[in-house]
Design an enzyme around this catalytic site. Structure first.
Site, short mmCIF file in Angstrom:
data_model
loop_
_atom_site.label_atom_id
_atom_site.label_comp_id
_atom_site.label_asym_id
_atom_site.label_seq_id
_atom_site.Cartn_x
_atom_site.Cartn_y
_atom_site.Cartn_z
N GLU A 132 38.08 33.80 47.33
CA GLU A 132 38.76 34.78 46.45
C GLU A 132 38.12 36.16 46.62
OE1 GLU A 132 41.58 34.09 45.04
OE2 GLU A 132 41.34 32.03 45.73
N TRP A 162 66.93 47.24 45.31
CA TRP A 162 66.31 47.04 43.99
C TRP A 162 67.24 47.54 42.89
CZ3 TRP A 162 62.41 43.93 44.33
CH2 TRP A 162 61.56 43.97 45.43
N TRP A 221 50.93 42.83 44.40
CA TRP A 221 52.34 43.11 44.07
C TRP A 221 53.22 42.98 45.30
CZ3 TRP A 221 55.27 43.00 39.92
CH2 TRP A 221 54.63 42.98 38.68
N TRP A 276 58.89 46.60 42.83
CA TRP A 276 57.49 46.22 42.58
C TRP A 276 56.65 47.40 42.11
CZ3 TRP A 276 53.99 48.36 46.21
CH2 TRP A 276 54.56 48.83 47.39
N TRP A 322 39.71 37.55 49.50
CA TRP A 322 41.00 38.22 49.26
C TRP A 322 40.77 39.66 48.82
CZ3 TRP A 322 45.81 37.20 50.65
CH2 TRP A 322 46.15 35.89 50.98
N ASN A 351 45.27 34.90 36.61
CA ASN A 351 45.86 35.09 37.93
C ASN A 351 47.16 34.32 38.13
OD1 ASN A 351 45.81 35.95 40.79
ND2 ASN A 351 45.53 33.76 41.15
P1 FAD Z 1 38.07 34.82 39.77
O1 FAD Z 1 39.00 33.71 40.07
O2 FAD Z 1 36.82 34.49 39.09
O3 FAD Z 1 37.81 35.56 41.16
C1 FAD Z 1 36.63 36.32 41.43
C2 FAD Z 1 37.02 37.65 42.02
O4 FAD Z 1 37.72 37.49 43.25
C3 FAD Z 1 37.94 38.48 41.14
O5 FAD Z 1 37.23 39.14 40.13
C4 FAD Z 1 38.57 39.41 42.15
O6 FAD Z 1 37.73 40.50 42.46
C5 FAD Z 1 38.70 38.52 43.37
N1 FAD Z 1 40.03 37.92 43.39
C6 FAD Z 1 40.44 36.78 42.78
N2 FAD Z 1 41.74 36.54 43.07
C7 FAD Z 1 42.15 37.55 43.87
C8 FAD Z 1 43.38 37.87 44.50
N3 FAD Z 1 44.46 37.09 44.39
N4 FAD Z 1 43.45 38.99 45.24
C9 FAD Z 1 42.36 39.79 45.39
N5 FAD Z 1 41.17 39.54 44.82
C10 FAD Z 1 41.06 38.43 44.07
N6 FAD Z 1 42.84 41.74 40.76
C11 FAD Z 1 42.12 42.84 40.46
O7 FAD Z 1 40.88 42.79 40.52
N7 FAD Z 1 42.74 44.02 40.13
C12 FAD Z 1 44.09 44.14 40.08
O8 FAD Z 1 44.60 45.23 39.79
C13 FAD Z 1 44.87 42.98 40.34
N8 FAD Z 1 46.22 43.02 40.25
C14 FAD Z 1 46.96 41.88 40.49
C15 FAD Z 1 48.35 41.93 40.43
C16 FAD Z 1 49.11 40.80 40.68
C17 FAD Z 1 50.63 40.87 40.62
C18 FAD Z 1 48.47 39.58 40.99
C19 FAD Z 1 49.28 38.34 41.28
C20 FAD Z 1 47.09 39.52 41.08
C21 FAD Z 1 46.31 40.66 40.85
N9 FAD Z 1 44.90 40.63 40.95
C22 FAD Z 1 44.19 41.77 40.69
C23 FAD Z 1 44.20 39.44 41.49
C24 FAD Z 1 43.69 38.42 40.46
O9 FAD Z 1 44.70 38.10 39.55
C25 FAD Z 1 42.46 38.89 39.69
O10 FAD Z 1 41.48 39.37 40.57
C26 FAD Z 1 41.83 37.73 38.90
O11 FAD Z 1 42.77 37.18 38.02
C27 FAD Z 1 40.64 38.25 38.13
O12 FAD Z 1 40.08 37.26 37.31
P2 FAD Z 1 38.63 36.68 37.61
O13 FAD Z 1 37.67 37.78 37.87
O14 FAD Z 1 38.31 35.73 36.53
O15 FAD Z 1 38.92 35.91 38.98
#
Ligand code: FAD
Length: 475
Positions: free
Chosen positions: A273, A304, A380, A357, A276, A339
């Site tokens: 993650e 759109w 997005w 989007w 990502w 997420n």
């Molecule tokens: P954990 O599961 O604990 O993950 C640890 C870290 O990994 C996160 O803090 C983040 O930095 C990174 N990470 C996790 N999932 C993703 C992912 N899918 N893509 C990129 N990095 C990821 N994340 C943001 O940090 N900022 C945003 O503005 C953002 N916008 C999003 C918009 C949409 C439509 C979607 C579907 C996802 C978005 N995310 C965003 C990704 C993700 O949802 C969040 O990073 C995650 O929910 C944060 O919670 P956590 O720190 O507990 O995640």
């Protein structure tokens, strides 16, 4: 040697390469400039994060000097006023962040001041990673596999000993107080309650990370998809402001996996993650147009819609689809959304409502505490089907089935949509299928206490698929 350290998106003292470098050289003057373009929720976070950073610096006899104005104009002036020999900072890998870094460097070069920048945001410098053909990767799996084969981050650095300068007076007309940065919401104060949930700043980040390692990491792979569980790290806003370093996360987890305290399955899932996050920034560095334009340019021609009522219902959490509404209300109340639910609400807006989007991305930008230009843009585009490595457009999330799969007992919905809290589990994700008399006895009249669905799932799916068919005709 006297060094100005320009804090940007690395608001921490530990494992901060530019700070450590500055401290090794002699006296250090920490500065921060009012950033442009932040959303409301991020501003709230930043206010508290800056206060926390200033406190940590004060404990070392220093202080954080805040400024309004353009860094490329003010920093050269400050160097002269303070007799500073150099300016150092952590690089920001967004198009505007890179542009600003280049402008500052040019302005400092012009007056003969040394300018040095370091990578404190990512595990790996984006320009270092290319495929066999020498081009940037466009798909996550080969990108991350390649990163893992070459990754050798430096071990995290401890908090350095600061040798501060002795000034306490304002050092320039552009200097201001934290309150003068105007980051907190005023009327109305929609951030009420955030302080009970979040602890912005380096100490809060370290605390969240330790908590995560003590519990949720052991079940991360399974629990991370269940919105009512505390299954993820909640590190995202801390990472967005650089309050904890990704190198630290990497080293801690490698150590725990080596000692067997964390299984490789769980640890590597978490690191992917983080991968990502790396990939999202990497894409923006190599394809800066992605900030507003689709990776798949066919989507420039996508029809759109612009139904304001639908997007209003979405932002307010009043679509009539409980899992979507729960997510949107969690976001409004807490500045965060799980997420899995982010994926569901993004699919709903772009596919069921056929809304651009950009609308969703901009709303998230304003309301998420973890708003991150790389992650938000890439996610997005992924959800809308137009991004690099995106979900195919025709894969349209069914909000009822998604709810039934990931929120089986409806616990998440019942928490955020309390008007449905008495609805039987069988109908919690489709209350309109419950007998209206039964619903009434449970205190819910659809159309009054909770909306009917704003679109019909099957019909919306058909409409989205025919809109998508237009793309197939474009070469
Ligand atoms: P954990 O599961 O604990 O993950 C640890 C870290 O990994 C996160 O803090 C983040 O930095 C990174 N990470 C996790 N999932 C993703 C992912 N899918 N893509 C990129 N990095 C990821 N994340 C943001 O940090 N900022 C945003 O503005 C953002 N916008 C999003 C918009 C949409 C439509 C979607 C579907 C996802 C978005 N995310 C965003 C990704 C993700 O949802 C969040 O990073 C995650 O929910 C944060 O919670 P956590 O720190 O507990 O995640």
């Amino acid at each position: 040697m006297r060094t100005i350290i320009w804090f940007r998106e690395d608001l921490r003292l530990s494992d901060n390469t530019s700070l450590t470098y500055a401290c090794q050289q002699g006296e250090v003057i920490p500065v921060f400039f009012q950033p442009k373009g932040l959303g409301g929720a991020s501003k709230w976070w930043l206010h508290h994060s800056l206060a926390n950073l200033d406190k940590a610096l004060s404990e070392q006899g220093s202080q954080l000097n805040l400024f309004k104005g353009k860094p490329e104009v003010v920093l050269p002036k400050l160097c002269k006023e303070l007799n500073a020999d150099q300016v150092v900072w952590g690089r920001v890998y967004s198009p505007s962040g890179m542009e600003l870094g280049a402008k500052v460097k040019e302005a400092l070069d012009h007056i003969g001041i040394i300018a040095k920048s370091f990578n404190d945001q990512l595990l790996i410098e984006p320009t270092r990673i290319k495929n066999k053909q020498g081009s940037p990767f466009k798909v996550f799996t080969p990108f991350w596999r390649h990163c893992l084969s070459v990754l050798a981050p430096e071990p995290p650095l401890p908090v350095p000993a600061l040798r501060p300068t002795n000034h306490r007076e304002p050092i320039s007309d552009e200097q201001c107080s934290l309150n003068e940065l105007g980051l907190l919401p005023r009327k109305p104060n929609w951030a009420v309650g955030f302080e009970d949930i979040w602890k912005p700043g380096e100490s809060g980040a370290t605390h969240s990370w330790s908590n995560f390692l003590e519990g949720p990491i052991a079940r991360y792979k399974d629990d991370r998809d269940i919105p009512h569980k505390d299954g993820t790290s909640k590190l995202s806003p801390h990472l967005a402001f650089g309050e904890i370093s990704v190198r630290q996360l990497w080293f801690d987890l490698q150590g725990l996996m080596a000692s067997g305290e964390v299984s490789h399955t769980q640890g590597n899932k978490f690191l992917s993650e983080i991968g990502w996050r790396e990939f999202s920034r990497y894409l923006l560095v190599h394809f800066p147009y992605l900030e507003r334009s689709p990776f798949n340019s066919k989507f420039d021609h996508f029809p759109w819609g612009d139904n304001q009522e639908l997007s209003d219902a979405w932002t307010k959490g009043e679509t009539g689809y409980p899992i979507v509404d729960a997510g949107m209300r969690e976001l409004w109340k807490t500045g965060y959304m799980h997420n899995r639910v982010r994926m569901i609400v993004a699919s709903f807006l772009t596919k069921h409502c056929l809304t651009h989007w950009h609308v969703g991305m901009d709303w998230f930008w304003d309301t998420l505490l973890d708003a991150d230009i790389g992650n938000n843009t890439a996610s997005w585009q992924w959800a809308a089907g137009c991004g690099a490595d995106a979900a195919p457009y025709f894969r349209i999330f069914n909000p009822i089935l998604q709810g039934e799969k990931f929120d089986k007992e409806g616990s998440y919905v019942k928490k955020w949509v309390p008007e449905l809290s008495k609805v039987p589990n069988k109908f919690i994700h489709k209350p309109w299928e419950c007998d209206s008399l039964v619903l009434k006895e449970l205190g819910v009249v659809l159309g009054e206490d909770y909306p009917f669905p704003v679109v019909d799932h099957k019909q919306a799916r058909e409409t989205a698929l025919s809109a998508y068919a237009v793309l197939k005709t474009i070469d």
